[in-house]
Scaffold this active site. Sequence first.
Site, PDB file in Angstrom:
ATOM      1  CG  ASN A  84      11.094 -23.017  16.070  1.00  0.00           C
ATOM      2  OD1 ASN A  84      12.244 -23.338  15.792  1.00  0.00           O
ATOM      3  ND2 ASN A  84      10.317 -22.409  15.229  1.00  0.00           N
ATOM      4  CD  GLU A 112      16.725 -20.228   5.983  1.00  0.00           C
ATOM      5  OE1 GLU A 112      15.900 -19.309   5.949  1.00  0.00           O
ATOM      6  OE2 GLU A 112      16.991 -20.927   4.993  1.00  0.00           O
ATOM      7  CB  CYS A 118      10.556 -18.566  12.116  1.00  0.00           C
ATOM      8  SG  CYS A 118      10.513 -19.874  10.875  1.00  0.00           S
ATOM      9  CD  GLU A 150      19.704 -23.619   5.389  1.00  0.00           C
ATOM     10  OE1 GLU A 150      19.571 -24.679   5.977  1.00  0.00           O
ATOM     11  OE2 GLU A 150      20.319 -22.664   5.862  1.00  0.00           O
TER      12      GLU A 150
HETATM   13  P1  NAD Z   1      18.802 -18.878  19.316  1.00  0.00           P
HETATM   14  O1  NAD Z   1      19.404 -17.916  18.355  1.00  0.00           O
HETATM   15  O2  NAD Z   1      18.806 -18.524  20.753  1.00  0.00           O
HETATM   16  O3  NAD Z   1      19.503 -20.313  19.212  1.00  0.00           O
HETATM   17  C1  NAD Z   1      19.581 -21.013  18.007  1.00  0.00           C
HETATM   18  C2  NAD Z   1      20.761 -21.959  18.075  1.00  0.00           C
HETATM   19  O4  NAD Z   1      21.960 -21.195  18.107  1.00  0.00           O
HETATM   20  C3  NAD Z   1      20.781 -22.845  19.314  1.00  0.00           C
HETATM   21  O5  NAD Z   1      21.246 -24.131  18.965  1.00  0.00           O
HETATM   22  C4  NAD Z   1      21.779 -22.133  20.208  1.00  0.00           C
HETATM   23  O6  NAD Z   1      22.395 -22.984  21.146  1.00  0.00           O
HETATM   24  C5  NAD Z   1      22.773 -21.639  19.179  1.00  0.00           C
HETATM   25  N1  NAD Z   1      23.620 -20.503  19.605  1.00  0.00           N
HETATM   26  C6  NAD Z   1      23.348 -19.553  20.529  1.00  0.00           C
HETATM   27  N2  NAD Z   1      24.402 -18.695  20.636  1.00  0.00           N
HETATM   28  C7  NAD Z   1      25.341 -19.112  19.751  1.00  0.00           C
HETATM   29  C8  NAD Z   1      26.634 -18.647  19.379  1.00  0.00           C
HETATM   30  N3  NAD Z   1      27.199 -17.568  19.943  1.00  0.00           N
HETATM   31  N4  NAD Z   1      27.303 -19.322  18.412  1.00  0.00           N
HETATM   32  C9  NAD Z   1      26.755 -20.396  17.816  1.00  0.00           C
HETATM   33  N5  NAD Z   1      25.550 -20.908  18.139  1.00  0.00           N
HETATM   34  C10 NAD Z   1      24.831 -20.259  19.087  1.00  0.00           C
HETATM   35  O7  NAD Z   1      17.314 -19.138  18.798  1.00  0.00           O
HETATM   36  P2  NAD Z   1      16.205 -20.054  19.466  1.00  0.00           P
HETATM   37  O8  NAD Z   1      15.624 -19.324  20.635  1.00  0.00           O
HETATM   38  O9  NAD Z   1      16.722 -21.419  19.631  1.00  0.00           O
HETATM   39  O10 NAD Z   1      15.125 -20.106  18.280  1.00  0.00           O
HETATM   40  C11 NAD Z   1      14.127 -19.154  18.095  1.00  0.00           C
HETATM   41  C12 NAD Z   1      14.499 -18.210  16.967  1.00  0.00           C
HETATM   42  O11 NAD Z   1      14.729 -18.950  15.776  1.00  0.00           O
HETATM   43  C13 NAD Z   1      13.353 -17.258  16.633  1.00  0.00           C
HETATM   44  O12 NAD Z   1      13.883 -15.980  16.417  1.00  0.00           O
HETATM   45  C14 NAD Z   1      12.789 -17.830  15.358  1.00  0.00           C
HETATM   46  O13 NAD Z   1      12.119 -16.910  14.534  1.00  0.00           O
HETATM   47  C15 NAD Z   1      14.027 -18.358  14.693  1.00  0.00           C
HETATM   48  N6  NAD Z   1      13.699 -19.361  13.673  1.00  0.00           N
HETATM   49  C16 NAD Z   1      13.856 -19.039  12.341  1.00  0.00           C
HETATM   50  C17 NAD Z   1      13.509 -19.954  11.364  1.00  0.00           C
HETATM   51  C18 NAD Z   1      13.667 -19.642   9.888  1.00  0.00           C
HETATM   52  O14 NAD Z   1      13.657 -20.569   9.091  1.00  0.00           O
HETATM   53  N7  NAD Z   1      13.818 -18.387   9.503  1.00  0.00           N
HETATM   54  C19 NAD Z   1      13.008 -21.205  11.730  1.00  0.00           C
HETATM   55  C20 NAD Z   1      12.845 -21.485  13.091  1.00  0.00           C
HETATM   56  C21 NAD Z   1      13.209 -20.562  14.064  1.00  0.00           C
END
Ligand code: NAD
Length: 482
Positions: A152, A250, A284, A463
């Site tokens: 995002n 996060e 997020c 972090e």
């Molecule tokens: P996601 O969890 O689907 O993917 C995030 C990352 O994890 C991607 O690179 C994905 O390929 C990887 N991933 C997926 N399965 C994995 C596994 N089993 N092992 C290791 N890596 C794996 O999330 P998304 O759809 O890419 O992002 C949206 C989410 O991120 C929303 O829930 C949003 O709120 C959150 N987000 C949080 C913050 C924060 O700082 N708190 C910031 C931005 C986004």
Amino acid sequence: MESKVVVSNFINGEFVSTDNYIDSFDPSTGEVWAKIPDSGEKEVNEAVNAAKAAFPKWANTPVLERSKLMLKIADLIEARQSEFAELESRDQGKPVWLSKSVDIPRLMHNFRSFATAVLHHVNRSSVMEPVNAVNYTVNDPVGVAGLVSPWNLPLYLLSFKVAPAIACGNTVVAKPSEMTSVTAWKLCEIFKEAGVPPGVINIVFGVGPRAGEALVKHPDVPLVSFTGGTVTAKRIREVCAPHCKKFSLELGGKNPAVIFDDADFEKCLSTTIRSSFVNQGEICLCTSRIYVQRAMYPKFVEKFVSETKKLTVGNPKNEKTFMGALISKEHLAKVKGYVDIAEKEGATIACGKEELNLEDSIKNGYYMRPTVITDVKDDSRLMKEEIFGPVTCIVPFDTEEEVIRRANDVEYGLAATLWTQDASRLHRVSRCLQVGTVWANCWLVRDLNMPFGGMKNSGMGSEGNFDSMEFFTNQKTICVKL
Ligand code: NAD
């Protein structure tokens, strides 16, 4: 026909091709525009081996040298900022102006901020008077850091991990989201040009369950920094826990805006529209539940809806576009599904269902209008689950005690905004909201000197608390008896 961009992994300072590739879609047109490596254990092992081999030298590189290199990275990005903004918009669907004004400046700031912060780190010491002993702490880099980031805010969040990790003397293997890999791949050109020693920064592309999981479970990766969804985090926790890895998570949010009758109406209105819909609501920290005190409620809803209707949705390249495309076809369907739920539950769709008028070249892109929902019950899924799109709910409240209880009644605890001009109420309510960050009379004002993180299912670890260098180093206490 436009030729496709072919992304390669960046391992040990070289661009390396793979056997298999996956498609990457341009959300603004719905067309495949790039091929991304479908990396697995083999590629991850190569990257981790390179990072492991580079670690001893990098960890012992004088901090001033590490800092200078990071400042050079930021300068090189600055020289190509328009190119990066256009690329990121293509990768993710956000308007180019937004990337130019927020993401890319923040990308440079992350490198500059951590490059200089690390120079000013002072260790703690304590003299124990009665026993005549002096204690002090030292911070050592941990080793190979495994960094997993979402789609995002592709460069903003990737650099928020890479910069502090290398500043502290770790080497890294990063796995960006498979949906926005092109921007991260371009950044590798900068790392090469800046002269980052081979193996210090490695980037492996691919899907989460293959490339991502191979990285987080790798025995030579003692530190994992993950930003993404709460469900993925559960899996990462399971994989990391048996190895006692350091990890920070996060995660998602269901962020409330709490607006009292005495709030500055114009400011809270315009900021809450922005906090609900900027970046297509795909931050997020975006607001998705708006609690407005009863006396202000009717006027607020009326103005919020009429102003939201004026927001332009369309081609991300157009300077006048406020909202571009959502990340994917599947995500668009998921977000629209919440609007269907609202309708079935009898809530009011105050705006958002109107037809979109898209130019021909983007008619297959993943667009929807910003959507405002009222008359929603507190126990609706719309008030409990992270939607992560341009859908926000507005509900009235009467008392301070009541709104605190309702705002806290979700599994998430990432951020909140609070609007009041009563200073003591502002501090009192802020303390009661179960979130990692409260923005009072503002939104998304981020100070890198302060901790950042979530409570409850929004994550653990901070972090961003670089002041103590806690996460990206192993901290040791040395006690000397005098
Ligand atoms: P996601 O969890 O689907 O993917 C995030 C990352 O994890 C991607 O690179 C994905 O390929 C990887 N991933 C997926 N399965 C994995 C596994 N089993 N092992 C290791 N890596 C794996 O999330 P998304 O759809 O890419 O992002 C949206 C989410 O991120 C929303 O829930 C949003 O709120 C959150 N987000 C949080 C913050 C924060 O700082 N708190 C910031 C931005 C986004």
